[in-house]
Motif scaffolding. Structure first.
Motif, PDB file in Angstrom:
ATOM      1  N   HIS A 152       0.873  -1.181   0.000  1.00 58.38           N
ATOM      2  CA  HIS A 152       0.000   0.000   0.000  1.00 58.38           C
ATOM      3  C   HIS A 152       0.908   1.227   0.000  1.00 58.38           C
ATOM      4  N   LYS A 153       1.031   1.850  -1.154  1.00 58.97           N
ATOM      5  CA  LYS A 153       2.106   2.809  -1.394  1.00 58.97           C
ATOM      6  C   LYS A 153       1.619   4.252  -1.391  1.00 58.97           C
ATOM      7  N   MET A 154       2.595   5.126  -1.250  1.00 64.41           N
ATOM      8  CA  MET A 154       2.353   6.559  -1.323  1.00 64.41           C
ATOM      9  C   MET A 154       2.009   6.993  -2.748  1.00 64.41           C
ATOM     10  N   GLY A 155       2.624   6.360  -3.738  1.00 67.30           N
ATOM     11  CA  GLY A 155       2.426   6.750  -5.130  1.00 67.30           C
ATOM     12  C   GLY A 155       2.481   5.549  -6.056  1.00 67.30           C
ATOM     13  N   ILE A 156       2.595   5.811  -7.340  1.00 66.72           N
ATOM     14  CA  ILE A 156       2.572   4.815  -8.423  1.00 66.72           C
ATOM     15  C   ILE A 156       1.554   3.701  -8.131  1.00 66.72           C
ATOM     16  N   HIS A 157       0.346   4.114  -7.767  1.00 66.52           N
ATOM     17  CA  HIS A 157      -0.678   3.151  -7.397  1.00 66.52           C
ATOM     18  C   HIS A 157      -1.069   2.233  -8.554  1.00 66.52           C
ATOM     19  N   GLY A 158      -0.917   2.677  -9.775  1.00 65.91           N
ATOM     20  CA  GLY A 158      -1.325   1.871 -10.915  1.00 65.91           C
ATOM     21  C   GLY A 158      -0.364   0.749 -11.237  1.00 65.91           C
ATOM     22  N   ASN A 159       0.797   0.719 -10.588  1.00 66.08           N
ATOM     23  CA  ASN A 159       1.726  -0.388 -10.796  1.00 66.08           C
ATOM     24  C   ASN A 159       1.655  -1.341  -9.613  1.00 66.08           C
ATOM     25  N   ALA A 160       1.634  -2.629  -9.911  1.00 69.44           N
ATOM     26  CA  ALA A 160       1.498  -3.646  -8.870  1.00 69.44           C
ATOM     27  C   ALA A 160       2.854  -3.881  -8.206  1.00 69.44           C
ATOM     28  N   THR A 161       3.018  -3.369  -7.002  1.00 72.07           N
ATOM     29  CA  THR A 161       4.237  -3.589  -6.224  1.00 72.07           C
ATOM     30  C   THR A 161       3.953  -4.745  -5.271  1.00 72.07           C
ATOM     31  N   CYS A 162       4.552  -5.904  -5.550  1.00 68.23           N
ATOM     32  CA  CYS A 162       4.099  -7.164  -4.972  1.00 68.23           C
ATOM     33  C   CYS A 162       5.056  -7.731  -3.932  1.00 68.23           C
ATOM     34  N   GLN A 163       4.457  -8.439  -2.982  1.00 69.36           N
ATOM     35  CA  GLN A 163       5.180  -9.376  -2.135  1.00 69.36           C
ATOM     36  C   GLN A 163       5.070 -10.735  -2.823  1.00 69.36           C
TER      37      GLN A 163
END
Length: 600
Positions: free
Chosen positions: A258-269
């Motif tokens: 759950h990020k501050m920015g670049i919400h449209g990119n999937a930053t995954c575990q």
């Protein structure tokens, strides 16, 4: 809602009038047929895609974000992203600078970097999906086995498959020597890989048929630290020898950050539970192979920030011309209106010109660096290739850190131009600020870039790379020093060049006695070097603009008037920052290290 217009005129100025890229590229057999019309046509069409297809998805994609179906471990990108990616693939854009042997178009890296600037201005989160894929392509192109290249590169080139880099673990970020993921060899020569990875950009999605993960892990007998890391290619879906897809591999997304920015990119575990993979390169040499992708990513992150700087500037200028607020200090400028547009106020102009200068200087540096990369990859002369490789190595940390620092400043300034409206989502400025902030962190924090520049790239080879670049600066200063019109640009450039030489020598001697002196000075030092590079390119751009103003055929072109005004602003208002940076760098480490950690 924000808008975006590709800065084609300024790109063409840098490409053709300052760097004469077509002549440089035509000296390389791989690019002998390229001409200015081809370059311009590709950029025009790329700009249409950026502005017309993915820019409208930027704000909605930020608001929607990505979602994870925990039952299937499937990530859904924001609405419209998949369709836009299909259009990108259909247009052949992923293959632009890829090897024709694998279905690529074989066009220069320089052209691809310009395309990526526009894509990042339009939608950084979306652009990360194909951007990381290109890095995976480059890594396998350089270090993959012939079998891996035949199996994976055609699909990565076409964009039908995407790629990631799986480095970071919950306990291990920059210090990859601490990673714990394990790779167990199997009888058939493949490996079963088990471990946890976090912060994996584009780690899972449905934009493409398959995702090719490049994963760092340890073999059972690996030595400790970074010398015991190997690199593996681990596909989301297993790939048969004929290229068809098989079963789902045991690598899945277990959570989204759950990020501050670049919400449209999937930053995954990502969890790997005996996932099947094959070794890339030699055992325990994975970090060196992965550095191909990491260095490409560092240049790519610089392009992300350049793109954000440009789009934030464009929208802030439009707002400043339209927003009425108070009267000019020197008297009404719009007497027919109840107040003047805020662009008449000096500090608003300072903020706008700061963003403009950082965009134009960054563009010149980025295109120049990409051209040197083309020299490194494609020039027939080995000495030219070697010199270009050294220059790319020197400039890469500057591109990454200086451009991302500048974007943070520029987007913040542009938000400030909007006043209270800048804080409101519908104007789009706060998204640019949020997206810009990550770029200073990932792919090696800017402190890591600074240590790389000062410790490895400058002091590590006795200043060889820096001196080579310094000779280019000195030659330009000598050539232009007799031109009275160039004095306002050449003199401060020459002065800063001398100061960088002296500062580098001083820090080298201090570092031999106490390595903390290098750590204490590195961030300031990189920023000083960034300004040296910018000053060099602004002086070169000013030279062209002055010549065009003196030519009757182009004397009335407002483009050159604006270019000179921006260059003068840069030298007057931004370059002087180096004085305080040099003083800070020379202040040493004593005041930083004196306080006992218990007292913090």
């Amino acid at each position: 809602m924000p808008t975006y217009t590709p800065p084609l005129r300024d790109m063409q100025f840098v490409l053709h009038e300052v760097l004469d890229v077509t002549a440089a590229l035509q000296a390389m057999p791989a690019h002998a047929e390229i001409d200015a019309d081809t370059v311009n046509a590709v950029l025009e069409e790329g700009g249409k895609f950026a502005a017309g297809v993915i820019q409208p998805l930027n704000a909605p994609g930020d608001a929607e974000g990505c979602t994870l179906d925990k039952a299937t471990h499937t990530v859904h990108a924001p609405q419209g992203f998949k369709e836009a990616y299909a259009q990108y693939v259909a247009g052949g854009w992923p293959a632009l600078s890829c090897d024709p042997a694998y279905g690529g178009q074989g066009l220069p890296v320089t052209l691809n970097q310009c395309l990526y600037e526009m894509l990042n201005s339009a939608n950084q989160a979306w652009t990360m999906y194909p951007g990381l894929t290109h890095g995976a392509y480059e890594c396998l192109h350089a270090h993959g086995t012939p079998e891996q290249q035949a199996l994976y590169l055609p699909k990565l080139t076409s964009g039908h498959w995407t790629g990631t880099m799986c480095l970071t673990e919950p306990h291990c970020g920059t210090d990859l020597g601490l990673l714990r993921s394990k790779a167990e060899p199997l009888a058939d020569g493949s490996y079963r890989i088990t471990g946890q990875k976090i912060f994996i950009s584009a780690g899972d999605h449905e934009l493409a048929e398959n995702i090719i993960h490049l994963v760092l892990a340890r073999l059972p007998d690996a030595p400790a630290g970074s010398k015991g890391i190997s690199l593996f290619v681990v596909p989301k879906f297993l790939v048969h020898a004929d290229g068809s897809l098989g079963a789902r591999n045991a690598i899945v997304c277990t959570g989204l950050e759950h990020k501050m920015g670049i919400h449209g990119n999937a930053t995954c575990q990502m969890a790997l539970d005996g996932a099947l993979g094959t070794l890339v390169g030699e055992p325990n040499k994975g970090l060196a192979a992965m550095f191909v992708m990491m260095n490409a990513a560092r240049l790519g992150v610089g392009m992300q920030s350049l793109g954000l700087t440009e789009v934030a500037y464009q929208n802030a200028v439009a707002y400043a011309k339209d927003r009425l607020q108070m009267r000019s200090l020197t008297g009404a400028k719009a007497a027919d209106k109840p107040a003047d547009p805020i662009i008449v106020h000096p500090d608003v102009r300072k903020m706008l010109l700061t963003a403009r200068a950082y965009a134009e200087g960054g563009r010149a540096l980025a295109v120049y660096t990409a051209l040197q990369l083309d020299h490194e990859l494609s020039h027939p002369d080995e000495d030219v290739r070697r010199a270009a490789a050294d220059e790319v190595a020197l400039l890469t940390p500057i591109v990454k850190a200086f451009l991302t620092d500048n974007a943070w400043l520029a987007t913040s300034h542009c938000l400030q131009v909007y006043g209270g409206h800048g804080y409101i989502r519908e104007w789009g400025m706060e998204q640019f600020v949020r997206d810009a902030r990550i770029n200073m962190i990932y792919e090696g924090t800017n402190t890591i870039q600074s240590l790389d520049l000062l410790g490895r790239k400058v002091l590590g080879d006795g200043g060889k790379k820096l001196k080579a670049f310094g000779r280019k600066v000195a030659a330009f200063v000598e050539d232009e020093g007799v031109d009275e019109a160039m004095q306002e640009f050449v003199n401060p450039l020459a002065d800063l060049g001398d100061k960088v030489t002296k500062l580098s020598t001083e820090l080298g001697f201090k570092g031999m006695g106490n390595a903390d002196e290098v750590g204490a000075a590195a961030v300031d030092y990189l920023r000083v070097c960034g300004h040296l590079v910018f000053a060099y390119f602004f002086a070169r751009m000013a030279k062209v603009a002055l010549a065009k103003q003196a030519d009757p055929a182009t004397a009335g072109d407002p483009f050159y008037t604006a270019k000179l005004a921006t260059a003068r602003f840069y030298f007057a208002k931004l370059l002087p920052e180096t004085a305080s940076l040099i003083r800070s760098a020379r202040a040493g480490s004593a005041s930083l290290m004196a306080l006992d950690e218990a007292l913090f």
